[in-house]
Write an enzyme that holds these catalytic residues in place. Structure first.
Site, mmCIF file in Angstrom:
data_model
loop_
_atom_site.group_PDB
_atom_site.id
_atom_site.type_symbol
_atom_site.label_atom_id
_atom_site.label_comp_id
_atom_site.label_asym_id
_atom_site.label_seq_id
_atom_site.Cartn_x
_atom_site.Cartn_y
_atom_site.Cartn_z
ATOM 1 N N PHE A 170 -11.111 2.166 -14.520
ATOM 2 C CA PHE A 170 -12.145 1.208 -14.112
ATOM 3 C C PHE A 170 -13.540 1.602 -14.577
ATOM 4 O O PHE A 170 -14.432 0.753 -14.661
ATOM 5 C CB PHE A 170 -12.134 1.029 -12.588
ATOM 6 C CG PHE A 170 -12.952 2.043 -11.830
ATOM 7 C CD1 PHE A 170 -12.453 3.301 -11.550
ATOM 8 C CD2 PHE A 170 -14.240 1.732 -11.398
ATOM 9 C CE1 PHE A 170 -13.212 4.236 -10.861
ATOM 10 C CE2 PHE A 170 -15.006 2.662 -10.704
ATOM 11 C CZ PHE A 170 -14.490 3.921 -10.440
ATOM 12 N N LYS A 171 -13.737 2.886 -14.897
ATOM 13 C CA LYS A 171 -15.077 3.323 -15.290
ATOM 14 C C LYS A 171 -15.580 2.608 -16.546
ATOM 15 O O LYS A 171 -16.779 2.484 -16.753
ATOM 16 C CB LYS A 171 -15.101 4.838 -15.480
ATOM 17 C CG LYS A 171 -14.909 5.566 -14.156
ATOM 18 C CD LYS A 171 -15.085 7.062 -14.269
ATOM 19 C CE LYS A 171 -15.035 7.723 -12.902
ATOM 20 N NZ LYS A 171 -13.661 7.803 -12.352
ATOM 21 N N ASP A 172 -14.645 2.100 -17.362
ATOM 22 C CA ASP A 172 -15.050 1.365 -18.569
ATOM 23 C C ASP A 172 -15.910 0.142 -18.231
ATOM 24 O O ASP A 172 -16.773 -0.237 -19.014
ATOM 25 C CB ASP A 172 -13.809 0.876 -19.330
ATOM 26 C CG ASP A 172 -13.052 2.013 -20.007
ATOM 27 O OD1 ASP A 172 -13.681 3.039 -20.329
ATOM 28 O OD2 ASP A 172 -11.837 1.860 -20.203
#
Ligand SMILES: *Cc1c(COP(=O)(O)O)cnc(C)c1O
Length: 474
Positions: free
Chosen positions: A114-116
């Site tokens: 999810f950090k993308d």
């Protein structure tokens, strides 16, 4: 919108978004927070509901980045949230597992976590601001796997930016290592340190702690306290809410696998803006600093020796770096009180707010928490696969396990998917007995040539490398 520090700096001269974009940490050691949250009216909510992901992101981010010209922001957002980068027009599609139980897919970006979602935006925002201000930035970081690769994929090929990422040589999973080292962009520098992740972090602290070197090389970081990352994450809480409901009067709960408290803090901000969120369910693994706080009012960060290596490794944290922002809101946004608590934290290694007005606010905030263990994780991966036909990753499993235990009847639960299962092969095999499918684009990743520079855990040697390769002009 302007920003102040949780510890008092800037209160008489609140800063614009662009001033806090590259750093996040205030000069007094506090964290940048909005001077006041922007509140949505019921008609605002109705206007947002039909929007596509990029348009929703534009509408939400405009409220945080009021000093970026809307047309410029629009171009940045359009370039970031594309089918090409995130695999679908929806960017974060919602999948219904069972009636009332949903999975918000946040992990279809380039590094499958999810950090993308936040970092891809950050790459484009940084490039825009640096070009505008005619300056350069050298990002220095340490990674044990996920954050580093997400930052590298966000910054690769960007003008005026170079990345120096320290990783512990031979101590990452084969997939994680291949993901980072396969990049051959000239502005991305993988430095494989002879040592542990802690050694890498110590090197970053030593180098960034040298003010002269830091200034001379325009060193920066992309750590989890960057406010723009939080703002970018607020968007998918709205997206998840709209996808799980049909009317703006309905409430929804979110279950969030948590480590540094960045993801769930974005949920808190969305709620503060007026999104009808019932519960924000914080799930921890065996490293349960946050769970302990939400059950007792006592915050007691751990040392490295007390931090367990678990099968949901991205949540193996000993202190939650974004937690200060939440506490700031709970104590009535009083910087003097915040400084007092953090002084106590430095002296006694803990603080306890039980029995105070702040604790009452926590209890009314919608936050609840639970802890998940390896056995819970394995069981949940197996159960969701058997009953819903969906394979989830170990972090997501922690969220679903805790979320299902704490959810309210009659309120839809949206569980945030924070990574894809293919990144955690051994745990998936243990749970279901076979391997998670590899997305086609990654099939040959581990056989690609790897690019990295091995260096000893020696700050002088790392500094010399940075000096030789720093970005000094476009
Ligand atoms: C970073 C990460 C988390 C924890 O998110 P925080 O914002 O640090 O709370 C959870 N799961 C995965 C897969 C992650 O990469």
């Amino acid at each position: 919108m302007t920003y102040v520090s949780t510890r008092g700096a800037w209160h008489d001269a609140p800063q614009p978004f662009r001033a806090i974009l590259l750093e996040g940490l205030a000069p007094d050691g506090g964290l940048a927070v909005p001077a006041a949250y922007s509140r949505l009216s019921p008609t605002d909510l109705a206007d947002l509901r039909p929007l596509s992901y990029p348009d929703l992101a534009q509408a939400i981010l405009l409220r945080f980045a009021t000093d970026i010209v809307p047309d410029d922001l629009h171009a940045i957002v359009r370039r970031t949230y594309t089918r090409d980068v995130f695999g679908s027009e929806e960017i974060t599609p919602l999948r219904t597992l069972e009636p009332g139980l949903h999975l918000l897919a946040l992990s279809n970006g380039p590094t499958l976590a999810f950090k993308d979602i936040a970092l891809q935006l950050l790459g484009n925002l940084f490039e825009f601001v640096l070009r505008n201000e005619q300056r350069t930035l050298n990002i220095l970081g340490a990674t044990s796997g996920d954050t580093g690769s997400s930052a590298e994929y966000a910054m690769r090929g960007k003008e005026r930016i170079a990345v120096f990422m320290l990783s512990p040589r031979g101590r990452m999973s084969a997939f994680q290592q291949a993901q980072m080292y396969a990049l051959d962009d000239p502005n991305i520098h993988n430095i494989a340190i002879d040592g542990t992740f802690d050694d890498c972090q110590d090197l970053v602290k030593a180098i960034a702690g040298d003010p002269e070197f830091k200034r001379a090389h325009r060193l920066g970081a992309v750590n989890s306290i960057n406010w723009a990352r939080i703002a970018a994450q607020v968007v998918y809480y709205f997206k998840g809410y709209f996808a799980a409901t049909t009317r703006d009067s309905e409430r929804v709960s979110f279950a969030v696998p948590s480590g540094n408290f960045g993801n769930v803090l974005a949920g808190h901000v969305a709620k503060a803006m007026g999104l009808p969120i019932a519960q924000l369910i914080v799930a921890t693994n065996e490293n349960d600093v946050l769970d302990e706080f939400f059950h007792s009012g006592r915050y007691r960060p751990r040392g490295a020796a007390e931090t367990h290596a678990t099968s949901s490794p991205s949540m193996d944290i000993s202190r939650a770096s974004n937690f200060e922002r939440f506490i700031y809101d709970m104590i009535g946004r009083d910087p003097a009180e915040l400084r007092r608590l953090w002084r106590q934290l430095a002296e006694r290694k803990e603080f306890d707010i039980s029995g105070t007005a702040a604790w009452e606010r926590v209890c009314e905030s919608g936050f609840v928490s639970g802890r998940s263990t390896h056995a819970d994780r394995i069981r949940t991966i197996r159960r969701i696969h058997e009953t819903c036909g969906t394979l989830i990753d170990p972090h997501t499993a922690d969220g679903i396990h805790v979320g299902c235990a704490l959810r309210l009847a009659d309120v839809p639960l949206v569980c945030l998917e924070t990574a894809l299962p293919v990144k955690f092969a051994a745990t998936i095999r243990e749970a279901v007995g076979f391997d998670a499918p590899m997305p086609p684009a990654y099939a040959n990743l581990e056989s690609k040539p790897q690019h990295f520079t091995p260096l000893p855990a020696d700050a002088t040697r790392v500094k010399a490398f940075i000096t030789a390769h720093a970005c000094t002009a476009p």
